[in-house]
Design an enzyme around this catalytic site. Structure first.
Site, PDB file in Angstrom:
ATOM      1  N   LYS A  52      14.304  22.157  -7.694  1.00 17.29           N
ATOM      2  CA  LYS A  52      13.258  23.137  -7.998  1.00 17.29           C
ATOM      3  C   LYS A  52      13.401  23.662  -9.427  1.00 17.29           C
ATOM      4  O   LYS A  52      14.374  24.343  -9.748  1.00 17.29           O
ATOM      5  CB  LYS A  52      13.317  24.335  -7.049  1.00 17.29           C
ATOM      6  CG  LYS A  52      12.112  25.268  -7.266  1.00 17.29           C
ATOM      7  CD  LYS A  52      12.258  26.623  -6.630  1.00 17.29           C
ATOM      8  CE  LYS A  52      12.978  27.622  -7.503  1.00 17.29           C
ATOM      9  NZ  LYS A  52      12.255  28.031  -8.715  1.00 17.29           N
ATOM     10  N   GLU A 109      26.391  28.199 -11.689  1.00 18.63           N
ATOM     11  CA  GLU A 109      26.594  28.344 -13.130  1.00 18.63           C
ATOM     12  C   GLU A 109      25.723  29.524 -13.526  1.00 18.63           C
ATOM     13  O   GLU A 109      24.510  29.426 -13.531  1.00 18.63           O
ATOM     14  CB  GLU A 109      26.210  27.046 -13.838  1.00 18.63           C
ATOM     15  CG  GLU A 109      26.866  26.879 -15.187  1.00 18.63           C
ATOM     16  CD  GLU A 109      25.995  27.415 -16.294  1.00 18.63           C
ATOM     17  OE1 GLU A 109      26.083  28.637 -16.559  1.00 18.63           O
ATOM     18  OE2 GLU A 109      25.229  26.638 -16.878  1.00 18.63           O
ATOM     19  N   CYS A 142      23.075  30.498 -21.609  1.00 17.84           N
ATOM     20  CA  CYS A 142      24.027  31.221 -20.762  1.00 17.84           C
ATOM     21  C   CYS A 142      25.371  31.393 -21.466  1.00 17.84           C
ATOM     22  O   CYS A 142      26.074  32.364 -21.242  1.00 17.84           O
ATOM     23  CB  CYS A 142      24.192  30.503 -19.437  1.00 17.84           C
ATOM     24  SG  CYS A 142      24.499  28.751 -19.628  1.00 17.84           S
ATOM     25  N   GLU A 179      24.393  40.868 -20.034  1.00 17.01           N
ATOM     26  CA  GLU A 179      23.761  39.701 -20.636  1.00 17.01           C
ATOM     27  C   GLU A 179      22.316  40.032 -21.000  1.00 17.01           C
ATOM     28  O   GLU A 179      21.530  40.442 -20.141  1.00 17.01           O
ATOM     29  CB  GLU A 179      23.794  38.532 -19.644  1.00 17.01           C
ATOM     30  CG  GLU A 179      23.181  37.276 -20.209  1.00 17.01           C
ATOM     31  CD  GLU A 179      23.333  36.078 -19.295  1.00 17.01           C
ATOM     32  OE1 GLU A 179      23.107  36.229 -18.085  1.00 17.01           O
ATOM     33  OE2 GLU A 179      23.691  34.998 -19.796  1.00 17.01           O
TER      34      GLU A 179
END
Lengths: 311, 487
Positions: B192, B266, B300, B398
């Site tokens: 997906k 992850e 990331c 983040e």
């Protein structure tokens, strides 16, 4: 600036990121108007050069003619004249006579070019003779033997003496980067050359250049080597406000390469350096490719190489 | 732009003319779900629009897979499983090689599409993303018939149906990271893509048809969080691989707990980039640029916390500001663009909220890049903060945008303790010219990836993944195969 000048600590250079950054400049896409303007700019920055044992007065005269009028046809606006003609001292008088009043500078290699393996007094006399004959720019070579042996004080002292012998003529200091081999050495030699002349007093912008190569050693100018030297120039500017010039020489043969160098100068030093007073190309075969690409933009088709005059 | 006057030797302005990528990509008005080797209309009957974040124009309408659609996709993957697993490994390798070659052949089209749907500069899609995508399939094609060497003395068997959910920052590359090892190890997949960046995955599905991959081996279902949840919760899915936010990752870990499903995550990061005084400074500045402004900071492993040794802090900040001014922000399809569009208005709002929070907490914003931004689309100028304290929200959370927090340190010990003082542990950078210091620091950093005197370098043969709240499991390399085999 609150930080120490370039020579306080030996500046570190790391090969991997230098290569990566230099590679990025050649991925810029220069098209249409900016390409035409860049090509004209590159022509105006050329040091047309002939440095062969078989050079004749006739060859020097045709080079001078080419320098003043790079393209024989009519273009609007006209193709700019080049920045200088660069010859051996024995041909300076011929060149100076031809170029008088044209605005094209007369550059002479000196100091025992290309090896520099001569006694210092001989090298200094070489400089004085070239200036007396009419040169207003001197392209000197550094003593690579002393540099590689670690006698950097000696190298710096020689550069200082050559600079003093120039008596108002502009100086281009050839590092012969192909013999220095590592980026670390190239950075060290760049800092050393700049500091040597700067130690004699306040410099004016563009009075002193650092230059990659004689053209007699391979590899000559490359993008990463030039980048390392531009970074030395930038650091000197950041700590003193003085603009040192840059001249990559040898190995730049195509218009595309030349445009990539301009991109590198623009993005490393800024647009103030995009002038023949602060940036030069040491080349001769590059000229006609610059012209050919410029005419392609203006006329829509490529002309044959024989449509452009040799040197 | 001024032209160069033939007789002047004064400074002349010289800027780059627009250099738009001209490859035209055929985009369909609407896309179905790729199930059992064919595109099908969604049983859910729902579709959603996907837009170009640089122009806000609607590019296409994409299907939203409901539970019945996910059922069909998992069913197809399950049915295709035994045949694909029985296929001679060298034959599986051939499919992967064929896929990699076809991706190379269509790479320009895919790069343009990636840029249009996601906002990243064409330079990065073309020169970074697509080559890595092809390399990932080539690399894993090589493993397909050598798995017994990867796990000596064991007999690696496929896990079964893998449910794979990927993010919007590197849509096609993340698809490659998920699909390539799964297929090489004999598994079948339900993938997906993220809801804002579905198009390249759907064009990848077309390529899967072209190379005649057996139907059902890879199924691609589009949709948002609910679709993802349906995949994760499906009883026939034996392995879940997720790349995305830590928040969603934690939720997935809870829902998979006790089901016997294998899981790799992850997740996010707040990676430290440490510059010592003995580093090559100009190159370190380049490294800082590629660590935080690459892909608009939608990375990331972005080096979003910069630690500079005190004695060189002023110089590094000056040079960073100088370099930032040369970054070209704007039309992602222009070949000279360095920083493209923010992926979505939602993400832009998040970034802006963090920039405000940075100022509110007393950090100093440096927004030296003053290029005019396009009127439409989602844009954020690259920027950095100084005067950042480790307790500031911009130093802890983040941001996933082109925003860097700069801090200083005096001693290596201080650098280490500050660098490790984070819930995350994905990546880190170390800049020094002293070899012994590199080993000393790299060993003590809690990070899955440590780059020394470089940053954001990726390779299919190098495992990637994090510690702590950055997730677990590795992708790429020998280690990345482990998640896709039963031993």
């Amino acid at each position: 600036m609150g930080y120490d000048g370039a020579m306080a600590v030996e500046r570190r250079v790391d090969t991997v990121m230098v290569d990566q950054r230099a590679g990025a400049f050649s991925r810029r896409s220069i098209k249409t108007d900016s390409k035409a303007a860049g090509l004209r700019l590159a022509i105006s920055m050329l040091d047309l050069t002939t440095l062969e044992g078989k050079d004749s007065p006739e060859k020097v005269r045709s080079l001078c003619r080419k320098a003043m009028r790079p393209y024989a046809g009519d273009l609007a606006p006209p193709v700019p004249r080049v920045a200088a003609v660069c010859v051996y001292p024995s041909h300076v008088r011929t060149a100076a006579r031809m170029l008088a009043g044209s605005g094209v500078h007369v550059a002479s290699v000196a100091t025992g070019f290309p090896s520099g393996q001569y006694p210092l007094d001989v090298r200094l006399r070489d400089v004085s003779a070239a200036i007396e004959a009419g040169a207003d720019e001197i392209d000197m070579v550094i003593n690579r033997g002393a540099f590689l042996a670690g006698r950097t004080t000696e190298v710096a002292e020689e550069i200082r003496q050559v600079w003093q012998a120039c008596e108002g003529a502009h100086l281009k200091i050839i590092l012969e980067t192909g013999e220095l081999e590592t980026y670390q050495n190239i950075r060290k030699a760049s800092d050393l050359a700049i500091e040597a002349v700067a130690s004699t007093g306040v410099l004016r912008d563009g009075e002193v250049f650092i230059k990659t190569s004689t053209g007699k050693i391979s590899p000559a100018a490359t993008m990463p080597v030039t980048l390392v030297m531009l970074e030395a120039i930038r650091d000197h500017f950041l700590s003193t406000g003085v603009r040192i010039g840059m001249k990559p020489a040898g190995g730049i043969k195509t218009a595309k390469q030349a445009l990539h160098y301009l991109v590198m100068v623009k993005e490393t030093l800024g647009e103030e350096w995009l002038t023949p007073d602060l940036f030069r190309f040491g080349a001769s075969s590059l000229t006609n490719d610059l012209l050919r690409q410029l005419l392609k933009i203006l006329t829509g088709h490529y002309m044959a190489m024989h449509d452009f005059s040799e040197a | 732009m001024t032209s160069v006057d033939s007789q002047s030797s004064g400074p002349a302005g010289w800027d780059y003319s627009p250099a738009p990528e001209r490859t035209r990509v055929p985009i369909k008005d609407e896309y179905g779900l790729f199930i059992d080797g064919a595109f099908r209309a969604p049983k859910s009957r729902r579709r959603f629009e996907t837009i170009n974040p640089a122009t806000e124009e609607v590019l296409s309408r994409v299907s939203e897979a409901g539970p019945a659609d996910v059922d069909a996709a998992v069913e197809a993957a399950k049915a295709a499983g035994p045949g694909w697993a029985r296929l001679k490994p060298a034959e599986r390798a051939k499919f992967l090689f064929r896929l990699a070659r076809r991706i190379q052949e269509r790479s320009r089209e895919l790069a343009v599409l990636e840029t249009m749907d996601g906002g990243k500069p064409i330079k990065e899609s073309r020169d970074v993303a697509l080559p890595l995508v092809a390399q990932h399939f080539f690399y894993h094609a090589g493993w397909a018939d050598k798995l017994s060497y990867a796990f000596p003395g064991r007999t690696p068997k496929p896990v079964g149906v893998c449910g794979q959910i990927i993010p919007w920052n590197f849509p096609l590359l993340m698809a490659a990271w998920k699909l390539a090892p799964a297929l090489a190890c004999g598994n079948t997949c339900v993938l997906k893509p993220a809801e804002t960046t579905s198009l390249t995955a759907l064009h990848l599905a077309e390529i899967l048809q072209e190379i005649e991959l057996p139907p059902g081996v890879v199924n691609i279902v589009t949709g948002a969080g609910e679709t993802g949840a349906a995949i994760v919760d499906h009883p026939d899915v034996k392995k879940v691989a997720f790349t995305g936010s830590t928040e969603v990752g934690k939720h997935l870990a809870r829902s998979v707990a006790g089901t016997g499903k294998k899981l790799t995550l992850e997740l996010g990061g707040k990676s430290p980039n440490i510059v010592f005084a003995d580093a090559a400074i100009d190159q370190a500045v380049e490294g800082i640029v590629s660590s935080i402004w690459f892909n608009q900071g939608h990375v990331c492993c972005a080096g979003s916390r910069l630690f500079v040794q005190e004695s060189i802090a002023d110089e590094v900040i000056d040079k960073l500001a100088h370099r930032m001014r040369s970054l070209r922000v704007g039309d992602p399809l222009d070949k000279n663009t360095d920083v493209g569009a923010i992926n979505s208005s939602t993400q832009l709002k998040t970034i802006e909220r963090y920039i405000d929070a940075g100022g509110d907490e007393g950090a100093i914003l440096h927004e030296v890049n003053d290029q005019p931004l396009p009127e439409k689309g989602f844009w954020c100028r690259p920027c950095f903060f100084t005067g950042v304290q480790p307790s500031h929200v911009i130093a802890r959370e983040e941001i996933f945008g082109p925003v860097l927090s700069v801090m200083t340190f005096r001693t290596p010990e201080e650098a280490l303790s500050r660098a490790n003082n984070t819930p995350y542990g994905l990546a880190a950078g170390v800049w020094t010219n002293t070899g012994s210091k590199i080993f000393e620091i790299a060993r003590k950093l809690d990070a899955g990836v440590v780059w020394c005197n470089t940053y954001n370098k990726f390779d299919a043969s190098s495992p990637f993944g994090g510690f702590k709240e950055s997730g677990f499991g590795r992708e790429g390399g020998l280690q990345g195969l482990r998640a896709y085999v039963r031993l």
